[in-house]
Enzyme design. Sequence first.
Site, PDB file in Angstrom:
ATOM      1  N   ASP A 134       0.843  -1.272  -0.065  1.00 19.90           N
ATOM      2  CA  ASP A 134      -0.083  -0.002  -0.087  1.00 19.90           C
ATOM      3  C   ASP A 134       1.013   1.313   0.132  1.00 19.90           C
ATOM      4  OD1 ASP A 134      -2.256   1.595   0.024  1.00 19.90           O
ATOM      5  OD2 ASP A 134      -2.871   1.310   2.183  1.00 19.90           O
ATOM      6  N   HIS A 177      -3.289   0.939  11.678  1.00 21.31           N
ATOM      7  CA  HIS A 177      -2.915  -0.322  11.260  1.00 21.31           C
ATOM      8  C   HIS A 177      -1.413  -0.687  11.397  1.00 21.31           C
ATOM      9  CE1 HIS A 177      -4.424   1.622   7.747  1.00 21.31           C
ATOM     10  NE2 HIS A 177      -3.224   1.206   7.340  1.00 21.31           N
ATOM     11  N   GLN A 245      -3.113  -5.466   6.182  1.00 22.10           N
ATOM     12  CA  GLN A 245      -3.003  -4.359   7.033  1.00 22.10           C
ATOM     13  C   GLN A 245      -3.761  -4.603   8.087  1.00 22.10           C
ATOM     14  OE1 GLN A 245      -3.990  -1.401   4.001  1.00 22.10           O
ATOM     15  NE2 GLN A 245      -2.046  -0.102   4.332  1.00 22.10           N
ATOM     16  N   ASP A 277      -2.494   9.322   9.952  1.00 23.72           N
ATOM     17  CA  ASP A 277      -3.325   8.498   8.694  1.00 23.72           C
ATOM     18  C   ASP A 277      -4.492   7.649   9.007  1.00 23.72           C
ATOM     19  OD1 ASP A 277      -2.886   7.423   5.863  1.00 23.72           O
ATOM     20  OD2 ASP A 277      -2.883   5.485   7.228  1.00 23.72           O
ATOM     21  N   GLU A 319      -5.859  13.358   8.558  1.00 27.29           N
ATOM     22  CA  GLU A 319      -6.017  12.624   7.264  1.00 27.29           C
ATOM     23  C   GLU A 319      -7.689  12.167   7.560  1.00 27.29           C
ATOM     24  OE1 GLU A 319      -6.139   9.812   3.827  1.00 27.29           O
ATOM     25  OE2 GLU A 319      -5.655   9.017   5.840  1.00 27.29           O
ATOM     26  N   HIS A 388      -1.894  11.489  -3.621  1.00 25.89           N
ATOM     27  CA  HIS A 388      -1.548  10.236  -4.059  1.00 25.89           C
ATOM     28  C   HIS A 388      -2.665   9.320  -4.047  1.00 25.89           C
ATOM     29  CE1 HIS A 388      -1.777   9.775   0.152  1.00 25.89           C
ATOM     30  NE2 HIS A 388      -1.742   8.554   0.034  1.00 25.89           N
TER      31      HIS A 388
HETATM   32  C1  GLC Z   1      -4.600   6.644   3.849  1.00 24.66           C
HETATM   33  C2  GLC Z   1      -3.630   6.866   2.822  1.00 24.66           C
HETATM   34  C3  GLC Z   1      -3.780   5.800   1.629  1.00 24.66           C
HETATM   35  C4  GLC Z   1      -3.781   4.517   2.464  1.00 24.66           C
HETATM   36  C5  GLC Z   1      -4.678   4.431   3.519  1.00 24.66           C
HETATM   37  C6  GLC Z   1      -4.500   2.957   4.519  1.00 24.66           C
HETATM   38  O1  GLC Z   1      -5.779   6.832   3.484  1.00 24.66           O
HETATM   39  O2  GLC Z   1      -3.534   8.044   2.223  1.00 24.66           O
HETATM   40  O3  GLC Z   1      -3.110   5.910   0.843  1.00 24.66           O
HETATM   41  O4  GLC Z   1      -4.190   3.322   1.412  1.00 24.66           O
HETATM   42  O5  GLC Z   1      -4.352   5.309   4.546  1.00 24.66           O
HETATM   43  O6  GLC Z   1      -3.382   3.459   5.074  1.00 24.66           O
END
Ligand code: GLC
Length: 642
Positions: A134, A177, A245, A277, A319, A388
């Site tokens: 990921d 995670h 994850q 995150d 986020e 991204h």
């Molecule tokens: C956040 C990141 C993303 C990732 C997710 C899981 O949203 O920006 O890229 O897949 O977390 O960690």
Amino acid sequence: MNQATVHHLISSKAKEKNPDSLFELRLAANLGLIQQLFHSLYPEEKHSKAFDKLLKLLPKLFASRPEELKLQDLARIKSGNWYQSEKMVGMQLYVEHFNKDLKGLQEKLPYLKDLGVNFLHLMPITPRPKGENDGGYAVNAYYGVAKQYGTAKDLMALTEELRKQNMFLMLDFVVNHTSDEFQWAKKAKAGDKKYQDFYYTYGDDVIPKEFEKSLPEVFPETSPGNFTYIPEMERWVMTVFNSYQWDLNYTNPEVFLEMLTNLVKMVNQGVDVVRFDALAFLWKKMGTISQNLPEAHQLISLFRMCLQVAAPGTIFLAEAIVAPLEIVKYFGEESRRGNECEIAYNASLMALLWNSIATKKTLLLYKSLTSVPEKPQDCTWINYVRCHDDIGLGYEDRFIQEIGWNPHQHRKFLLDYYCQRLDWSPSTGLLFMYNPKTEDGRITGSGASLLGLEKALKENDSKLIEAAVSKIIMLHGIILSFGGIPMIYAGDEIGTLNDYSFLKDEAKKDDSRWVNRPKQDWNIISKLSGKESPQSKIFNTIKRLIAIRKKHPFFADDNNLQLLHTGNDHVLAFERSGKQQKGLLVLCNFDEKPQVIESRWMLKLGYFSKGDPINLVSGEKIIFSSGLLRIKPFEIIWLKKG
Ligand code: GLC
């Protein structure tokens, strides 16, 4: 007591050169809330020992902070909220795609400085599993450096250099995670009960099935469901994102204590902002979607209050890519107002800008953004065009309906427009996680390709090229002036197109987000000062706009943004009026035809009191004709009060 008052008290009491005084002061200010949050999350008697552990842990964590960073903390507390300054301009980048590794990145600092960037978000650089991981968001460790990026020493050298150059660093803390190779997951797999309790693990699928009834799927195409059976452990484990994850179990206070320790070790490498995150997912409760739960907010606040004690100069970015009304809650609500994250991604603005480009209208943006309560004074946004990840279509149905559109049909139109299902659309995006049954999906693609540059260049159509370039500049002009930290996605400053190489990589081909994780093109960059090309026009204009932003204090985020209605649905207008400063009016035309707006209301706002004002973007005078102002297709005007 609000954050500003606490700040003031602490800065006035903190002794000049003794950063250790910060610990006592912060602890005194935060202890009440720490206690309240901890006991509310962990009310059971059996957890009282964990609270004692936390009290012993905090001074140890503070003691582990390098002296140089403590001195910096002290200076920051005295100087106020640096993250709201007009001087802040960010760039998000993949170290390996930018210039090979950490050393390579350090060599390119002059490029970033030249553009005006002084804040870096480096995508994960920590160790991760080989193969699918990921993009590093499956973590094998929370600090340190994966071999391909260099060494821990290289990171220290970089952070030292950034400090010298007065630049700021943001790194991810993947708080929700770990990877399935993380040391705790390995121990859990080996049968260690203590570590099985660090995750949500179950001996059969009864509870997982109950959870599934209300849990949505994050990656339905590649990782359907929210649980994975692990044969070695003969147990099911919760895996909300990818099957590799594992979701951490924060109902166990030991997990909180260990993660706090990891967090402090991470920031003590010289990190200024922690990107928290996927924080909306931190608490799970059966029968709910397990996102944005009140306990998740309490937990984030607890992390925040403790980090403020252990590393007082560092701050949090939320986020939370969730509904507009949910995002603002991550700044902290009511008694915790201002006590969660200092910064949040303005995902609402981002998604609404893409809606406005496709529809050429701004009504949904106005309706959605004006429904959100004002954020606390000490908090700010990260404003961005692309990142991204994919672009989700999480608009509120009721607002779409109020405009007279059908929400399902409208979302379908946006997917068609951006993902090459309409001949006339200039966009060359890709679908992400499309579900043919529900017709739901998300959008990926580079900013430039989504805005039509890829198709225009392929067709060698100079008009389309011009339109795409104008759109790229307009969206960047908006994020540079909206209030908050503009975060440019590396490559967008030179109009980088989709990168299809991911399709050849087994570990990436099923995740179309990789189409927008391209290599930085240093060949194009070496030619930017040569003859005028779309890339040089984009780069040089963005660079100029950044320089203008840095010169004017009304760009600083002082909660001084006001959306204004012009009476023309194609136009977005907002004012940035500093309290004692002169203001700025921003006008943008989302239509491919010129649009006009009446000048009367601008006169009332005082924008034309002294002669013809200047459009800071073009450097030209604004001319009226018959009381109307003309805005060119995809033009952005920055009008400074005379
Ligand atoms: C956040 C990141 C993303 C990732 C997710 C899981 O949203 O920006 O890229 O897949 O977390 O960690």
